[in-house]
Design a protein around this motif. Structure first.
Motif, mmCIF file in Angstrom:
data_model
loop_
_atom_site.group_PDB
_atom_site.id
_atom_site.type_symbol
_atom_site.label_atom_id
_atom_site.label_comp_id
_atom_site.label_asym_id
_atom_site.label_seq_id
_atom_site.Cartn_x
_atom_site.Cartn_y
_atom_site.Cartn_z
ATOM 1 N N LEU A 193 15.910 -8.155 10.001
ATOM 2 C CA LEU A 193 15.905 -6.900 9.245
ATOM 3 C C LEU A 193 14.510 -6.596 8.695
ATOM 4 C CD1 LEU A 193 19.252 -7.182 7.201
ATOM 5 C CD2 LEU A 193 18.867 -6.094 9.434
ATOM 6 N N ALA A 194 13.817 -7.621 8.233
ATOM 7 C CA ALA A 194 12.474 -7.402 7.680
ATOM 8 C C ALA A 194 11.497 -6.973 8.778
ATOM 9 C CB ALA A 194 11.975 -8.666 6.979
ATOM 10 N N PHE A 195 11.588 -7.601 9.953
ATOM 11 C CA PHE A 195 10.739 -7.189 11.086
ATOM 12 C C PHE A 195 11.018 -5.727 11.440
ATOM 13 C CE2 PHE A 195 11.170 -11.848 12.647
ATOM 14 C CZ PHE A 195 9.985 -12.246 12.049
ATOM 15 N N ALA A 196 12.316 -5.410 11.619
ATOM 16 C CA ALA A 196 12.697 -4.063 12.053
ATOM 17 C C ALA A 196 12.322 -3.021 10.995
ATOM 18 C CB ALA A 196 14.201 -4.005 12.345
ATOM 19 N N TYR A 197 12.521 -3.367 9.725
ATOM 20 C CA TYR A 197 12.188 -2.422 8.660
ATOM 21 C C TYR A 197 10.685 -2.137 8.628
ATOM 22 C CZ TYR A 197 10.783 -0.656 4.189
ATOM 23 O OH TYR A 197 10.158 0.083 3.224
ATOM 24 N N PHE A 198 9.880 -3.206 8.686
ATOM 25 C CA PHE A 198 8.426 -2.977 8.629
ATOM 26 C C PHE A 198 7.981 -2.111 9.810
ATOM 27 C CE2 PHE A 198 3.938 -3.468 8.882
ATOM 28 C CZ PHE A 198 3.531 -3.599 7.562
ATOM 29 N N LYS A 199 8.507 -2.437 10.998
ATOM 30 C CA LYS A 199 8.170 -1.659 12.187
ATOM 31 C C LYS A 199 8.580 -0.194 12.022
ATOM 32 C CE LYS A 199 8.837 -1.485 17.196
ATOM 33 N NZ LYS A 199 9.084 -0.048 17.290
ATOM 34 N N SER A 200 9.735 0.048 11.444
ATOM 35 C CA SER A 200 10.222 1.430 11.346
ATOM 36 C C SER A 200 9.352 2.268 10.397
ATOM 37 C CB SER A 200 11.691 1.464 10.921
ATOM 38 O OG SER A 200 11.831 1.427 9.514
ATOM 39 N N VAL A 201 8.842 1.643 9.337
ATOM 40 C CA VAL A 201 7.967 2.390 8.427
ATOM 41 C C VAL A 201 6.576 2.567 9.028
ATOM 42 C CG1 VAL A 201 6.864 2.421 6.150
ATOM 43 C CG2 VAL A 201 9.221 1.632 6.375
ATOM 44 N N GLN A 204 5.921 5.313 11.795
ATOM 45 C CA GLN A 204 6.036 6.755 11.558
ATOM 46 C C GLN A 204 4.651 7.394 11.424
ATOM 47 O OE1 GLN A 204 9.032 7.729 8.474
ATOM 48 N NE2 GLN A 204 9.867 5.689 8.827
ATOM 49 N N ASP A 208 0.987 4.969 7.434
ATOM 50 C CA ASP A 208 -0.098 4.388 6.634
ATOM 51 C C ASP A 208 -0.096 4.913 5.199
ATOM 52 O OD1 ASP A 208 -0.932 2.812 8.666
ATOM 53 O OD2 ASP A 208 -2.667 4.043 9.227
ATOM 54 N N PHE A 210 2.528 6.073 3.610
ATOM 55 C CA PHE A 210 3.696 5.482 2.954
ATOM 56 C C PHE A 210 3.362 4.070 2.472
ATOM 57 C CE2 PHE A 210 7.019 8.052 5.629
ATOM 58 C CZ PHE A 210 6.644 9.207 4.965
ATOM 59 N N ALA A 225 8.546 -10.757 6.878
ATOM 60 C CA ALA A 225 8.168 -10.024 8.095
ATOM 61 C C ALA A 225 6.828 -10.520 8.638
ATOM 62 C CB ALA A 225 8.096 -8.519 7.831
ATOM 63 N N ALA B 182 7.924 9.631 0.947
ATOM 64 C CA ALA B 182 7.225 8.346 0.913
ATOM 65 C C ALA B 182 8.058 7.276 0.205
ATOM 66 C CB ALA B 182 5.873 8.495 0.215
ATOM 67 N N VAL B 186 9.416 3.500 1.377
ATOM 68 C CA VAL B 186 8.908 2.207 0.889
ATOM 69 C C VAL B 186 9.654 1.640 -0.315
ATOM 70 C CG1 VAL B 186 6.598 2.619 1.806
ATOM 71 C CG2 VAL B 186 7.113 3.236 -0.581
ATOM 72 N N PHE B 221 13.770 -11.705 -0.242
ATOM 73 C CA PHE B 221 14.293 -10.553 0.500
ATOM 74 C C PHE B 221 15.360 -9.816 -0.306
ATOM 75 C CE2 PHE B 221 17.219 -8.768 3.773
ATOM 76 C CZ PHE B 221 16.320 -7.991 4.481
ATOM 77 N N PHE B 250 15.153 3.279 10.669
ATOM 78 C CA PHE B 250 15.360 1.828 10.625
ATOM 79 C C PHE B 250 16.364 1.384 11.690
ATOM 80 C CE2 PHE B 250 18.292 -1.461 9.247
ATOM 81 C CZ PHE B 250 17.438 -2.551 9.276
ATOM 82 N N ALA B 253 14.818 1.153 15.036
ATOM 83 C CA ALA B 253 13.967 -0.032 15.186
ATOM 84 C C ALA B 253 14.819 -1.282 15.364
ATOM 85 C CB ALA B 253 13.055 -0.177 13.963
ATOM 86 N N PHE B 257 14.993 -4.150 18.580
ATOM 87 C CA PHE B 257 14.961 -5.614 18.461
ATOM 88 C C PHE B 257 16.223 -6.229 19.069
ATOM 89 C CE2 PHE B 257 11.431 -7.139 15.805
ATOM 90 C CZ PHE B 257 10.872 -5.940 15.389
ATOM 91 N N ALA B 276 5.171 -6.258 13.799
ATOM 92 C CA ALA B 276 5.562 -6.288 12.383
ATOM 93 C C ALA B 276 4.782 -7.366 11.634
ATOM 94 C CB ALA B 276 7.063 -6.542 12.265
#
Lengths: 291, 291
Positions: A193-201, A204, A208, A210, A225, B182, B186, B221, B250, B253, B257, B276
């Protein structure tokens, strides 16, 4: 007291195990092997090991205790390589974060020598990997899960429990299946979830901007992540069934929150949040359900 | 120097603002109101306020600066109540975590007095809420986002920037829309994910056993999953469009994965994780894209 410890994979985990056994007076001598020669050279210079072996098989030979601390996906090849070198009565352990795949690999690779193998997962680590960060106290106060097979020699299982306890760890026994289900829930899924969340933000157009506004909540939520890609490729891949099952549970929970948000059901939303909030406020690391 | 500060909602945020203005020599006198009488009594005893007002309108009267620090959903009613008591030229600010709904509420509630309103979101807080945790230094080194309306008096906007800077905060201006997009990305979405994740694990039959095995990664987390239910019901509800949009990003993303995991594409999975992991390792709190 063990005559000789063989460590295959002299990183943070293997190196700390070697130092811990030495400091506890449990190992007379440590022989180490790593795929990268620079690693064992450093381990020798730091006093983590006493001798560099030229191969995994050479590191395992003449030992009464062996720890394999390599990436999970390299376990089977390592076990195959050392099988013929294993002394009778040796205690052989791994340190992998997944256990069903390790047990399957051990059955294939060790065959009639499977009785000497005690699968282990020490729940310890640091932000920084590598033998230069190894320390004798890494396992103090941390849990180690052992997942013995039906064929595991009970005397060796007892010795395995004893050696981890002697270096300060708290030992729990469970099946490989229970282990993988539990860690999919509390470790593997949060990483996913942390990997996917960071990638999703970050992915976009305004990502940057955000990210520049993110604060302490974001920092803690995404800390994992930054974990090692090769290690987590192996873990998520080898425990895929349980991870995907946990992801389904999560999606269903997310859906219930989204439904309450979308339909403006403030009370239902607050009740959902309250369940999580009170549960998390009550949670303590290492708190047992029966404690 | 302000003659009189009115604080409506004397909790951590309002109380810390009062203390900060006093310490900086920016306010001669502070009048406070809270819905709960015990709160203002404590605020008075702690020296956070100098006088208890009997109503929000009474707290706002005769002030040249007013801060509303109530839950977001109570903003409109509070603004309506104080409108008739506002002095000409007063600087009126809120401290809510969402801004589009606050701006809409202010238009409806303040009408021709909208020019005195400078919507503000200080990005600061602590694990523990309540006036007993208020401190003059809460805003030092933290960001404050101001989202002025076209009608906002430019002189008041300048004074708002100046007052936050004087107590150590770094001011950024943006539109309410930019702000909400934003912070959905985040802050609001990570809270939603943490709530849903905790619920999904705790709600399983083996949930308690799983939670007993969770370690430091899980702890960090899920830290924000312990957040206040009423506050987050309001935030997720009032910024629902942006939150649901971020949740869709999200999910997409997560899907990518999961596809890599399910199909055993180790290289693709590693590449996704690496994106990520490197991005997060490179991220620093407060790092601006142009810095």
């Amino acid at each position: 007291m063990y005559r000789q410890l063989g460590v295959i994979g002299c990183g943070l985990i293997g190196g700390s195990f070697a130092l811990a056994l030495k400091h506890a007076g449990l190992a007379q001598r440590v022989v180490g092997y790593s795929r990268t020669a620079a690693t064992t050279a450093l381990a020798l210079r730091l006093g983590v090991i006493d001798e560099v072996a030229s191969s995994a098989a050479a590191a395992a030979a003449a030992c009464d205790i062996v720890l394999i601390a390599v990436p999970v996906a390299a376990t089977e090849a390592t076990l195959k390589e050392i099988r013929a070198s294993l002394e009778p009565g040796v205690l052989l352990m791994d340190a992998g974060s997944t256990k069903r795949d390790v047990v399957d690999a051990a059955r294939r690779a060790l065959r009639e020598r499977i009785d000497c193998f005690v699968p282990a997962h020490p729940i310890a680590g640091k932000e920084s990997s590598g033998v230069e960060h190894a320390e004798a106290s890494l396992y103090v106060g941390h849990r180690v899960i052992l997942t013995p097979l039906p064929q595991t020699d009970p005397a060796l299982l007892k010795r395995a429990s004893s050696v981890w306890q002697s270096i300060g760890a708290e030992v729990r026994l469970m099946s490989a299946e229970q282990h993988d289900a539990a860690f999919a829930a509390v470790s593997h899924l949060p990483h996913l979830l942390a990997f996917a969340y960071f990638k999703s933000v970050a992915g976009q157009p305004a990502g940057d901007e955000f990210l520049a506004l993110a604060g302490p909540g974001f920092r803690d939520f995404t800390r994992i992540a930054a974990s090692d890609p090769a290690v987590w490729r192996d873990i998520l891949g080898s425990n895929r069934e349980e991870v995907l099952k946990q992801s389904q549970h999560f999606r269903a929970a997310l859906e219930s929150f989204e439904t309450a948000i979308r339909s403006g059901q403030g009370e239902a939303l607050e009740a959902l949040i309250r369940g999580a909030s009170e549960g998390r406020a009550d949670w303590r690391m290492g708190k047992l359900p029966d404690a």
